[in-house]
Design a protein around this motif. Structure first.
Motif, PDB file in Angstrom:
ATOM      1  N   ALA A 180       0.852  -1.192   0.000  1.00 44.84           N
ATOM      2  CA  ALA A 180       0.000   0.000   0.000  1.00 44.84           C
ATOM      3  C   ALA A 180       0.881   1.234   0.000  1.00 44.84           C
ATOM      4  N   GLY A 181       0.523   2.211  -0.821  1.00 47.20           N
ATOM      5  CA  GLY A 181       1.289   3.446  -0.891  1.00 47.20           C
ATOM      6  C   GLY A 181       0.751   4.497   0.054  1.00 47.20           C
ATOM      7  N   THR A 182       1.296   5.692  -0.055  1.00 48.14           N
ATOM      8  CA  THR A 182       0.913   6.789   0.834  1.00 48.14           C
ATOM      9  C   THR A 182      -0.050   7.764   0.175  1.00 48.14           C
ATOM     10  N   ALA A 183      -0.441   7.511  -1.066  1.00 52.17           N
ATOM     11  CA  ALA A 183      -1.510   8.283  -1.705  1.00 52.17           C
ATOM     12  C   ALA A 183      -2.819   7.584  -1.370  1.00 52.17           C
ATOM     13  N   ARG A 184      -3.691   8.259  -0.598  1.00 55.26           N
ATOM     14  CA  ARG A 184      -4.880   7.603  -0.063  1.00 55.26           C
ATOM     15  C   ARG A 184      -6.111   8.473  -0.285  1.00 55.26           C
ATOM     16  N   ALA A 185      -7.244   7.805  -0.510  1.00 52.41           N
ATOM     17  CA  ALA A 185      -8.557   8.447  -0.477  1.00 52.41           C
ATOM     18  C   ALA A 185      -9.457   7.563   0.365  1.00 52.41           C
ATOM     19  N   VAL A 186     -10.569   8.137   0.854  1.00 54.72           N
ATOM     20  CA  VAL A 186     -11.450   7.388   1.744  1.00 54.72           C
ATOM     21  C   VAL A 186     -12.897   7.727   1.420  1.00 54.72           C
ATOM     22  N   ALA A 187     -13.751   6.721   1.465  1.00 51.07           N
ATOM     23  CA  ALA A 187     -15.187   6.912   1.241  1.00 51.07           C
ATOM     24  C   ALA A 187     -15.940   5.952   2.138  1.00 51.07           C
ATOM     25  N   GLY A 188     -17.174   6.320   2.474  1.00 45.68           N
ATOM     26  CA  GLY A 188     -17.966   5.442   3.321  1.00 45.68           C
ATOM     27  C   GLY A 188     -19.435   5.795   3.257  1.00 45.68           C
ATOM     28  N   LEU A 189     -20.262   4.843   3.680  1.00 45.74           N
ATOM     29  CA  LEU A 189     -21.708   5.054   3.686  1.00 45.74           C
ATOM     30  C   LEU A 189     -22.222   5.070   5.123  1.00 45.74           C
ATOM     31  N   SER A 190     -23.158   5.955   5.391  1.00 43.56           N
ATOM     32  CA  SER A 190     -23.836   6.042   6.674  1.00 43.56           C
ATOM     33  C   SER A 190     -22.823   6.192   7.805  1.00 43.56           C
ATOM     34  N   MET A 191     -22.704   5.203   8.705  1.00 43.10           N
ATOM     35  CA  MET A 191     -21.686   5.279   9.746  1.00 43.10           C
ATOM     36  C   MET A 191     -20.305   5.391   9.127  1.00 43.10           C
ATOM     37  N   GLY A 192     -20.112   4.750   7.972  1.00 39.02           N
ATOM     38  CA  GLY A 192     -18.831   4.855   7.275  1.00 39.02           C
ATOM     39  C   GLY A 192     -18.601   6.226   6.683  1.00 39.02           C
ATOM     40  N   GLY A 193     -19.687   6.945   6.328  1.00 40.29           N
ATOM     41  CA  GLY A 193     -19.540   8.331   5.889  1.00 40.29           C
ATOM     42  C   GLY A 193     -19.067   9.212   7.017  1.00 40.29           C
ATOM     43  N   LEU A 194     -19.590   8.977   8.212  1.00 40.42           N
ATOM     44  CA  LEU A 194     -19.060   9.634   9.408  1.00 40.42           C
ATOM     45  C   LEU A 194     -17.578   9.348   9.541  1.00 40.42           C
ATOM     46  N   GLY A 195     -17.213   8.055   9.422  1.00 39.41           N
ATOM     47  CA  GLY A 195     -15.810   7.680   9.574  1.00 39.41           C
ATOM     48  C   GLY A 195     -14.911   8.331   8.547  1.00 39.41           C
ATOM     49  N   ALA A 196     -15.350   8.356   7.287  1.00 33.69           N
ATOM     50  CA  ALA A 196     -14.517   8.921   6.226  1.00 33.69           C
ATOM     51  C   ALA A 196     -14.208  10.385   6.491  1.00 33.69           C
ATOM     52  N   LEU A 197     -15.207  11.162   6.889  1.00 33.01           N
ATOM     53  CA  LEU A 197     -14.987  12.594   7.105  1.00 33.01           C
ATOM     54  C   LEU A 197     -14.295  12.870   8.432  1.00 33.01           C
ATOM     55  N   LYS A 198     -14.611  12.095   9.472  1.00 35.50           N
ATOM     56  CA  LYS A 198     -13.941  12.355  10.753  1.00 35.50           C
ATOM     57  C   LYS A 198     -12.465  11.974  10.689  1.00 35.50           C
ATOM     58  N   PHE A 199     -12.123  10.905   9.956  1.00 31.05           N
ATOM     59  CA  PHE A 199     -10.715  10.558   9.769  1.00 31.05           C
ATOM     60  C   PHE A 199      -9.985  11.661   9.000  1.00 31.05           C
ATOM     61  N   THR A 200     -10.633  12.175   7.960  1.00 26.81           N
ATOM     62  CA  THR A 200     -10.010  13.221   7.142  1.00 26.81           C
ATOM     63  C   THR A 200      -9.771  14.479   7.954  1.00 26.81           C
ATOM     64  N   ALA A 201     -10.725  14.828   8.822  1.00 24.50           N
ATOM     65  CA  ALA A 201     -10.573  16.018   9.656  1.00 24.50           C
ATOM     66  C   ALA A 201      -9.554  15.791  10.762  1.00 24.50           C
ATOM     67  N   ALA A 202      -9.516  14.591  11.317  1.00 23.96           N
ATOM     68  CA  ALA A 202      -8.619  14.316  12.439  1.00 23.96           C
ATOM     69  C   ALA A 202      -7.167  14.178  12.006  1.00 23.96           C
ATOM     70  N   ARG A 203      -6.954  13.753  10.761  1.00 23.86           N
ATOM     71  CA  ARG A 203      -5.593  13.533  10.261  1.00 23.86           C
ATOM     72  C   ARG A 203      -5.391  14.336   8.970  1.00 23.86           C
ATOM     73  N   PRO A 204      -5.310  15.654   9.052  1.00 21.90           N
ATOM     74  CA  PRO A 204      -5.165  16.460   7.831  1.00 21.90           C
ATOM     75  C   PRO A 204      -3.970  16.001   7.004  1.00 21.90           C
ATOM     76  N   GLY A 205      -4.197  15.824   5.712  1.00 19.64           N
ATOM     77  CA  GLY A 205      -3.135  15.409   4.813  1.00 19.64           C
ATOM     78  C   GLY A 205      -3.017  13.914   4.628  1.00 19.64           C
TER      79      GLY A 205
END
Length: 381
Positions: free
Chosen positions: A178-203
């Protein structure tokens, strides 16, 4: 969260009935007050400091599924379970001994889901087949909230954010190319997870997408629908866990009439994409959600070929009010309307598709296909 199965069993005629059921059942799942930490009474308790270098996770099983799919069984004390699984969709030419790495798309499941959901309910295998990308679909629990649980102030396991981002991520980068170029997506509870991870770990992630995401856990319905804490309570009920273990109690205006009684609301805000929206700045964002009206269906399907039709932009009708047919998506509509307004207030751009629709896979697959070019573009895949 995928609570439709639970609601089918206890489908309320009125939202107030659901609240009554919760009020009667949830105390049965709570621990006695005498057993709580002093932090449970209120007042911010600092989260424990965790070292990313400490990684007790280890692979205990590998199960190939065809030529392009691999399930990995991982044991970690952070999960409170003997084994949790991670499903990988492998790019062409992948091997554990390859001399290169691949960009990574994380797909997060909803409440009640697991690592098999995306491949069982969408054509993500076909979408990824000709892309130079490694797709990672981890299993958490049906009520994980993708968070390190508060546990009445004692913290400890399960610690899902720590497990996924500080254990699974480096393990995949070390042993599975796995490389260091990452994107994240999720549905419902996973949508919460995708955005909270992105906000908690900028970059950490180059793009993030939320489909029917539970993006404001402190959302309060003003017209008799489900509020954000109701979702946490229902999810914990499905897991046979005390909901207060997740983030503690939200305080006023939920479960108390005292405006000064905020309990652990600070932690609910820490895990809320709405409250942490400013930290989403600089990351390409995709938000999709329905209004709770399910008449007519999604108006889109994959079809019979290997390449799906592009969802029509006309689907994004931006309904001015929610419907009443789907109580979960009705609440999701309110949450996302608030996040959308907050992003606009902060001057943070986002691609938004608000449409008629409910909380189910046909809508989520449609939006996965619609957001796929953005996600792949961010990864250079």
């Amino acid at each position: 969260m995928q609570l439709r199965r639970l609601l089918r069993v206890r489908r309320p005629r009125r939202a107030g009935w659901a609240g009554l059921v919760l009020a009667l059942l949830l105390p049965l799942l709570s621990v006695p007050a005498a057993g709580l930490s002093a932090h449970a009474a209120g007042g911010p308790a600092h989260e424990p400091t965790r070292s990313p270098a400490r990684n007790p996770a280890r692979v205990v099983a590998e199960v190939p599924i065809g030529d392009r799919m691999l399930d990995i069984g991982i044991s970690s004390p952070e999960t409170d379970a003997p084994v949790k699984w991670v499903r990988l969709l492998l790019p062409k030419g992948w091997s554990k001994s390859a001399s290169r790495t691949w960009p990574v798309l994380w797909l997060l499941h909803g409440g009640g889901g697991n690592h098999r959901d995306w491949t069982a309910n969408t054509h993500v295998e076909q979408l990824a087949a000709d892309r130079d990308v490694l797709v990672v679909m981890p299993e958490t629990s049906g009520c994980s909230s993708y968070s390190d649980w508060y546990n009445y102030g004692a913290w400890g396991s399960p610690a899902w954010e720590t497990y996924l981002l500080d254990e699974v991520r480096p393990l995949l980068e070390r042993d599975y190319r796995a490389g260091t170029a990452r994107a994240v997506a999720g549905l419902s509870m996973g949508g919460l997870g995708a955005l909270k991870f992105t906000a908690a770990r900028p970059g950490m992630f180059r793009a993030a997408a939320s489909y029917s995401g539970a993006v404001n856990p402190l959302y309060r319905s003003t017209d008799g629908g489900l509020s954000g804490p109701d979702g946490v309570k229902l999810g914990a009920l499905a897991c046979l866990a005390d909901w207060k273990r997740v983030w503690g109690e939200p305080g006023y205006p939920f479960d108390t009439d005292d405006p000064a009684d905020l309990r652990q609301q600070w932690l609910w805000k820490r895990n809320s994409p709405l409250e942490q929206a400013a930290s989403l700045r600089g990351t390409p964002l995709y938000l999709s959600y329905g209004d709770g009206t399910t008449d007519g269906g999604p108006g889109w399907s994959w079809g019979s070929g290997d390449t799906p039709p592009a969802p029509s932009p006309a689907r994004c009708t931006d309904p001015p009010v929610h419907g009443t047919q789907d109580p979960i998506e009705r609440a999701v509509y309110g949450m996302n309307q608030q996040l959308r307004a907050k992003l606009a207030q902060l001057g943070i751009p986002a691609t938004v598709c608000a449409s008629k629709g409910g909380h189910s896979w046909p809508y989520w697959e449609r939006e996965l296909v619609a957001s796929w070019p953005m996600l792949m573009g961010a990864l250079g895949a």
